[in-house]
Write an enzyme that holds these catalytic residues in place. Structure first.
Site, PDB file in Angstrom:
ATOM      1  CD  GLU A 158      -1.781  -2.371   1.613  1.00 40.21           C
ATOM      2  OE1 GLU A 158      -0.585  -2.636   1.897  1.00 40.21           O
ATOM      3  OE2 GLU A 158      -2.708  -3.191   1.748  1.00 40.21           O
ATOM      4  CG  PHE A 205      -9.785  -9.685  11.057  1.00 43.13           C
ATOM      5  CD1 PHE A 205      -8.524 -10.092  11.454  1.00 43.13           C
ATOM      6  CD2 PHE A 205     -10.091  -9.678   9.705  1.00 43.13           C
ATOM      7  CE1 PHE A 205      -7.580 -10.507  10.516  1.00 43.13           C
ATOM      8  CE2 PHE A 205      -9.146 -10.094   8.764  1.00 43.13           C
ATOM      9  CZ  PHE A 205      -7.904 -10.502   9.175  1.00 43.13           C
ATOM     10  CD  GLN A 206      -7.437  -7.262   7.398  1.00 47.87           C
ATOM     11  OE1 GLN A 206      -8.364  -7.010   6.644  1.00 47.87           O
ATOM     12  NE2 GLN A 206      -6.275  -7.726   6.961  1.00 47.87           N
ATOM     13  CE  LYS A 265     -17.319  -6.471   3.392  1.00 46.09           C
ATOM     14  NZ  LYS A 265     -16.711  -7.784   3.564  1.00 46.09           N
ATOM     15  CG  MET A 283      22.622  12.568   3.608  1.00 48.05           C
ATOM     16  SD  MET A 283      23.782  13.706   2.798  1.00 48.05           S
ATOM     17  CE  MET A 283      22.783  14.335   1.449  1.00 48.05           C
TER      18      MET A 283
END
Lengths: 166, 566
Positions: B50, B112-113, B162, B479
């Site tokens: 993602e 969940f999630q 959802k 760097m």
């Protein structure tokens, strides 16, 4: 310097956390913060007390204005205004102390709103420094607890905070 | 027309003219994916992580100026997107990020999630919304695009439980034509009195300096800036984010300023008497020590965001407004005033600048044995005729790209300037290539950064996005190593990467072309060969000088006039 800042926000869930989050993320002080609905159901009004130099206060006002849900911000220091705060103080009060608390409450135009055999609870309204002075005046009288609402501010004169038109 | 929440979302995207969504499916967004599947107008690019989706949408947005659109699922889908969202936020890039959320009835139950997407993203978005009911969907999306793209742009997150996209719940759909928010009305037009005051200061300057930033690119004001600068005949320096808005090859351009800016730009800043700051925000990497910043200058500052003005540096003439509109008004007033005063002082100022320029601060030691990273960037410029879209990751290679690839057009230089996100370069390049399939897109990176989003090589194959990866592989987190050399007595704590992969084989295993280039004499040939392969992604693994440093440099805490030259 201490500033009272009034904020009108869209009355959405999470509005308070946007303001609180801004202050913690940018390291600004919050001395007190007070939130409640207004006569307009679509708005809620936050009053916060903060402190900082001119540049910091300017940034605070700008950053508050930048929050998408903020409708209007006013630094009360920019205008003639009235400050009020509510304080409830529960004190241990036996014997002669009862008389003393009663007198002090009267001098500060407070009210005793709860009484038991061993305690008084005093309600006091005024600007923050008056409430501070009352606490100082209590001297050795034992305090059980203090609860303060945080300062509220409103401008003097006939006008209210102007809500921008769409 | 009665539609479900998922279908409404897709219809809203069509109405906004969105051609592509970058995303990754999951449980909470399945209804939305089902709606996407059943139409052909809005494309979907399936990423491998993602974070890659957000950077890709970001690269697309920076290249085109249009908002990038992302769709990810709840929980880890959303948290993986956070780095990308924060990256876009720091650079003011317009994105609309849709995150799935668990069923409304489960919110707050540690389902969940489930994570609090609105809470997690709040500090790194311009604004965020949760759609609590399907009836709010269309208006919320309209607002999201409006907020993301107007004023100072930025990412907007729309969190969607959802059940709000349940295909069984259908309501009449109409996309609002307009949106008006009493709490959000960005200023476009600058205050005319302030503009007049500024122009008066500008035309009478003796040692002027124009300092511009990403706001000019975002505000599509490159032409106006060029006109303004050339009309005045003043020196101009651009920030890392501003490069390309004014053509780098023009003689009035002194290069980038700041920590790794040119000597002439930084000295010009330090000694100027009027500083004209346009769409720039006085970032700490630009100003160095604030107490030593532009000690002699009156400062004019044009910015669309009032909170950018006098945040770090208190200015004399603040102007809140869109850069394009303010510059247009300024040009008119400058014309009325007969342009800048052609004074002896101004002439002497240019002489001084030419002297500083004569230090040739970007010269570096050539080697026949080992590839100098700067040389690779210079050759890339030649091979692509200075006209490619160039993305970068973060570190030394990013600075070399900014210093040695002279950008002559806006939107061509795409890098994570504010947040400094390693892993940005490859997905951003894929987003740019997706937007402009016929243009050359190069990703300048290093062996450290490229491994942070390397999985998107797979996305590149699936969607045929033949970008060219120019990896300046010095075996160090360059760097970090440079700072350790300068400030930690050469104790190279964890800046060396052992067991690097064979990047040639890695590229090949993803279905692309890999090249390993070890000799300076092979650099140009390799680049030409790679760019000749129009339809292949080529991973060029340049073995560069491990100890090369980025110069010049203003050490942290120093003033702009206290540069280390070599």
């Amino acid at each position: 310097m201490r500033h009272i800042i009034s904020i009108l926000m869209e009355n959405e869930a999470g509005a308070l956390s946007r303001v609180a989050g801004l202050f913690s993320a940018r390291g600004y002080n919050i001395e007190s913060l007070c939130v409640a609905p207004t006569h307009d159901e679509s708005l809620s009004r936050l009053t916060l007390v903060t402190s900082g130099d001119e540049q910091v206060i300017e940034q605070i006002v700008k950053q508050l204005n930048k929050l998408i849900d903020v409708v209007k911000v006013q630094d009360m220091a920019d205008t003639a205004h009235i400050e009020r705060e509510l304080m409830l103080v529960k004190l241990q009060a036996f014997d002669a102390v009862r008389e003393e608390v009663y007198r002090l409450a009267d001098i500060f135009r407070g009210q005793i709103i709860d009484v038991t055999e061993s305690s008084y609870t005093v309600q006091l309204v005024g600007p923050g420094n008056k409430l501070d002075a009352f606490i100082d005046a209590l001297g050795s009288i034992p305090v059980v607890e203090i609860v303060r609402s945080g300062a509220l501010g409103i401008s003097r004169g006939p006008r209210g905070m102007l809500i921008p038109e769409v | 027309m009665e539609l479900s929440g998922g279908e409404i979302l897709v219809e809203c995207l069509k109405s906004e003219g969105v051609d592509t969504v970058f995303g990754y499916p999951g449980g909470a967004v399945l209804h939305i994916y089902d709606a996407l599947y059943q139409q052909e107008q809005v494309n979907h690019v399936l990423v491998r992580h993602e974070q890659g989706a957000v950077h890709m949408a970001d690269g697309y947005a920076r290249a085109t100026g249009k908002p990038g659109v992302v769709l990810v699922t709840s929980g880890p889908g959303a948290t993986n997107a956070v780095t990308g969202i924060a990256t876009a936020h720091m650079d003011s890039i317009p994105l609309v990020v849709f995150t799935g959320q668990v069923h409304s009835a489960l919110i707050g139950n540690d389902a969940f999630q489930e994570v609090d997407n609105v809470g997690i993203t709040r500090p790194c978005v311009k604004h965020n919304f949760m759609v609590k009911d399907v009836s709010e969907m269309a208006e919320t999306i309209k607002k999201a695009f409006y907020v993301a793209t107007t004023g100072r742009p930025g990412p907007v997150v729309v969190d969607i439980p959802k059940d709000v996209t349940d295909p069984k719940v259908k309501i009449p759909f109409e996309y609002p034509e307009k949106v008006a928010m009493r709490s959000y009305q960005p200023t476009e037009k600058g205050h005319s009195g302030q503009i007049r005051k500024a122009v008066d200061l500008i035309v009478n300057a003796e040692r002027p300096m124009i300092y511009t930033g990403g706001g000019v690119v975002l505000g599509r004001a490159g032409d106006e800036l060029t006109h303004f600068t050339q009309k005045l005949g003043y020196p101009i320096t651009q920030t890392l984010m501003g490069l390309g808005a004014y053509p780098s090859s023009d003689k009035q351009h002194l290069g980038m300023l700041g920590m790794h800016g040119t000597y002439e730009a930084n000295m010009g800043m330090h000694h100027c008497d009027v500083l004209i700051a346009i769409g720039a925000r006085f970032d700490d990497r630009v100003t160095g020590d604030l107490s030593k910043f532009c000690p002699h200058a009156k400062i004019v500052h044009v910015d669309i965001d009032p909170s950018s003005i006098s945040k770090n540096v208190v200015v004399d003439v603040p102007i809140v407004g869109a850069v394009k509109s303010v510059l247009t008004e300024m040009i008119e007033l400058i014309n009325q005033a007969g342009g800048a005063k052609k004074t002896k002082e101004l002439e002497a100022w240019w002489d001084q600048i030419e002297q500083w320029r004569g230090m040739k601060c970007l010269d570096y030691k050539w080697s026949d044995e080992i590839i100098k990273p700067q040389y690779v960037v210079q050759k890339l410029w030649e091979v692509t005729k200075g006209d490619a879209f160039v993305t970068s990751d973060v570190g030394q290679h990013q600075m070399w790209a900014a210093q040695y690839y002279g950008f002559n057009k806006p939107h061509r230089w795409i890098n994570s300037g504010g947040l400094g996100t390693m892993g940005f370069g490859l997905p951003a390049a894929l987003g740019a290539k997706w937007a402009y399939p016929d243009e050359e897109v190069a990703c300048i990176t290093g062996e450290g950064s490229i491994q942070m989003c390397i999985q998107e090589l797979s996305t590149a194959l699936q969607y045929n996005l033949p970008v060219k990866i120019v990896s300046l592989n010095n075996g160090y987190l360059g760097m970090v190593r440079q700072w350790q050399e300068f400030f930690y007595s050469g104790r190279y704590a964890m800046s060396y990467m052992e067991s690097l992969p064979d990047f040639v084989k890695l590229a090949e295993s993803y279905g692309h072309v890999g090249m390993r280039i070890e000799k300076p004499s092979d650099v140009e040939g390799a680049l030409k060969e790679a760019f000749a392969m129009k339809d292949r992604l080529v991973f060029m693994d340049f073995q560069t000088d491990p100890e090369e440093n980025v110069y010049p440099m203003v050490p942290a805490g120093a003033g702009l006039n206290e540069m280390i030259l070599v």
